[in-house]
Design an enzyme around this catalytic site. Structure first.
Site, PDB file in Angstrom:
ATOM      1  N   CYS A 243       0.827  -1.209   0.000  1.00  0.00           N
ATOM      2  CA  CYS A 243       0.000   0.000   0.000  1.00  0.00           C
ATOM      3  C   CYS A 243       0.863   1.262   0.000  1.00  0.00           C
ATOM      4  O   CYS A 243       1.502   1.553  -0.998  1.00  0.00           O
ATOM      5  CB  CYS A 243      -1.017  -0.041   1.128  1.00  0.00           C
ATOM      6  SG  CYS A 243      -2.485   0.916   0.686  1.00  0.00           S
ATOM      7  N   HIS A 325      -4.007  -5.029   0.132  1.00  0.00           N
ATOM      8  CA  HIS A 325      -3.526  -5.621   1.388  1.00  0.00           C
ATOM      9  C   HIS A 325      -3.567  -7.139   1.319  1.00  0.00           C
ATOM     10  O   HIS A 325      -4.579  -7.740   1.670  1.00  0.00           O
ATOM     11  CB  HIS A 325      -4.367  -5.107   2.564  1.00  0.00           C
ATOM     12  CG  HIS A 325      -4.090  -3.674   2.878  1.00  0.00           C
ATOM     13  ND1 HIS A 325      -3.077  -3.285   3.728  1.00  0.00           N
ATOM     14  CD2 HIS A 325      -4.648  -2.547   2.420  1.00  0.00           C
ATOM     15  CE1 HIS A 325      -3.040  -1.972   3.786  1.00  0.00           C
ATOM     16  NE2 HIS A 325      -3.975  -1.491   3.002  1.00  0.00           N
ATOM     17  N   GLU A 327      -2.400  -9.172   3.283  1.00  0.00           N
ATOM     18  CA  GLU A 327      -2.587  -9.736   4.633  1.00  0.00           C
ATOM     19  C   GLU A 327      -4.055  -9.758   5.033  1.00  0.00           C
ATOM     20  O   GLU A 327      -4.406 -10.300   6.088  1.00  0.00           O
ATOM     21  CB  GLU A 327      -1.769  -8.941   5.663  1.00  0.00           C
ATOM     22  CG  GLU A 327      -2.329  -7.585   6.089  1.00  0.00           C
ATOM     23  CD  GLU A 327      -2.152  -6.466   5.067  1.00  0.00           C
ATOM     24  OE1 GLU A 327      -1.633  -6.730   3.965  1.00  0.00           O
ATOM     25  OE2 GLU A 327      -2.541  -5.316   5.365  1.00  0.00           O
TER      26      GLU A 327
HETATM   27  N1  LIG Z   1      -3.309   1.515   3.449  1.00  0.00           N
HETATM   28  C1  LIG Z   1      -2.349   2.343   3.095  1.00  0.00           C
HETATM   29  O1  LIG Z   1      -1.163   2.099   3.245  1.00  0.00           O
HETATM   30  C2  LIG Z   1      -2.774   3.661   2.554  1.00  0.00           C
HETATM   31  C3  LIG Z   1      -1.769   4.264   1.636  1.00  0.00           C
HETATM   32  C4  LIG Z   1      -1.888   5.755   1.497  1.00  0.00           C
HETATM   33  N2  LIG Z   1      -1.829   6.381   2.753  1.00  0.00           N
HETATM   34  C5  LIG Z   1      -3.137   6.106   0.748  1.00  0.00           C
HETATM   35  O2  LIG Z   1      -4.113   6.551   1.326  1.00  0.00           O
HETATM   36  O3  LIG Z   1      -3.145   5.907  -0.440  1.00  0.00           O
END
Ligand SMILES: NC(=O)CC[C@H](N)C(=O)O
Length: 349
Positions: A243, A325, A327
């Site tokens: 992410c 994600h 996970e």
């Molecule tokens: N879940 C995350 O790592 C979010 C990634 C980043 N902060 C976004 O909003 O795109």
């Protein structure tokens, strides 16, 4: 009579019912996840945001600490059509305002039409429309939270599974979900969790087989130290990211990120692997995306709905990242093999 007010950008105020009192401000976002409210509410990537659940009933299977992704609630406030007492009491005990009995379809439609927006909330016996509007006026853009890393990262190095037989992983904690650590530990990795601003010397002190940049809140450009580390270590050690981690890696290697209109948050985001053609359902929570991967990274997976990059790789430099994600928690386990792939990359180094 209303005892809670939600002020949206453009100064529209929606009346609601207070379920946990207080004042709050943040970028209002929505998740379409129908389960997993404990995991979402403790996901550090929701820091400085107001989380709206589009699923109408939140809390119907209680609140259990073993499902938490971190040790506190991260959104500034929670908004739902109906919150159970369990969730309301939990949020109140964490000093996080919560409101329900409003038309969340209307809020979600507004975000989809107008894009991500600022929001102010006032809830409880002293709530007022004026206070909600005042919160809205004081609300910052997500990208202006330039020191957000400090709010969500460990202060000191933590080691998990110290006696493990597997790869040594240096995980840079930009707001890491607990399930990323446990997914690595389940595969017998020794995981050294470093603060978001760890230096090259810090990381080299554990002689890692893999440098892993975690998820985290807000704009990836505000995680400059992690980007610098990636620039310094690329080619020397295999690299993985989830992410925000994907976004930091892309920016560090000559790519570019941008803010999305309203982001992806939910547990059924379809992702196509461009090599196999296979589509998997994924968990997502992001408001920024990689607009240009740069010359060093290939896009290997894309979102079926809007073609945004979901996976980046470089086989020669040993880099694998995911925008979603793997996970899960909440969400489907279809892409857990990501952890096998990155650890396989680590063991051949
Ligand atoms: N879940 C995350 O790592 C979010 C990634 C980043 N902060 C976004 O909003 O795109």
């Amino acid at each position: 009579m209303a005892d809670a007010y939600v002020a949206l950008e453009g100064e529209r105020v929606v009346e609601a019912r207070s379920r946990a009192p207080g004042q709050a401000r943040g970028e209002v976002v929505f998740t379409t996840a129908y389960t997993g409210y404990e995991e979402s509410l403790t996901d550090p990537s929701y820091e400085e945001q107001i989380l709206t659940f589009s699923y109408p009933l939140i809390g119907n299977y209680g609140v259990r600490e073993e499902r938490f992704e971190s040790d506190r609630v991260h959104p500034r406030a929670a908004v739902a059509r109906e919150l159970t007492d369990d969730v309301a009491e939990w949020l109140e005990s964490e000093d996080v305002p919560a409101v329900d009995h409003l038309d969340t379809r209307d809020v979600v439609t507004e975000i989809r039409d107008e894009g991500a927006m600022k929001c102010g909330i006032s809830a409880g016996p002293d709530a007022s429309e004026e206070e909600a509007l005042e919160q809205l006026r004081q609300c910052k853009h997500m990208s202006d939270h330039t020191t957000i890393g400090e709010q969500v990262s460990v202060d000191e190095v933590e080691v998990h599974n110290e006696d493990g037989d597997g790869a040594t992983v240096a995980l840079v904690d930009c707001g890491a979900k607990g399930s990323i650590i446990s997914s690595l530990v389940e595969r017998d990795a020794v995981v050294h969790v470093f603060p978001h601003d760890a230096t090259r010397d810090d990381v080299e002190s554990v002689d890692p087989d893999l440098l892993f940049i975690s998820n985290g809140p807000g704009d990836p450009v505000n995680f400059g130290a992690a980007g610098e580390l990636v620039e310094q270590k690329v080619g020397e050690v295999p690299l993985a990211g989830i992410c925000l981690g994907q976004q930091v890696v892309a920016n560090a290697l000559g790519g570019e990120t941008e803010k999305m209109e309203f982001g992806h948050r939910g547990v059924n985001q379809p992702v196509r692997d461009l090599r196999s053609g296979r589509v998997v359902m994924t968990t997502q929570n992001h408001g920024y995306t990689v607009a240009d991967p740069g010359e060093k990274l290939d896009v290997t997976q894309v979102n079926v709905n809007d073609d945004t990059p979901e996976g980046l790789e470089n086989g020669d430099l040993d880099i694998i990242t995911r925008q979603y994600h793997p996970e899960a928690n909440p969400g489907p386990n279809d892409s857990l093999d990501f952890f096998d792939d990155v650890l396989a990359m680590a063991s051949k180094s």
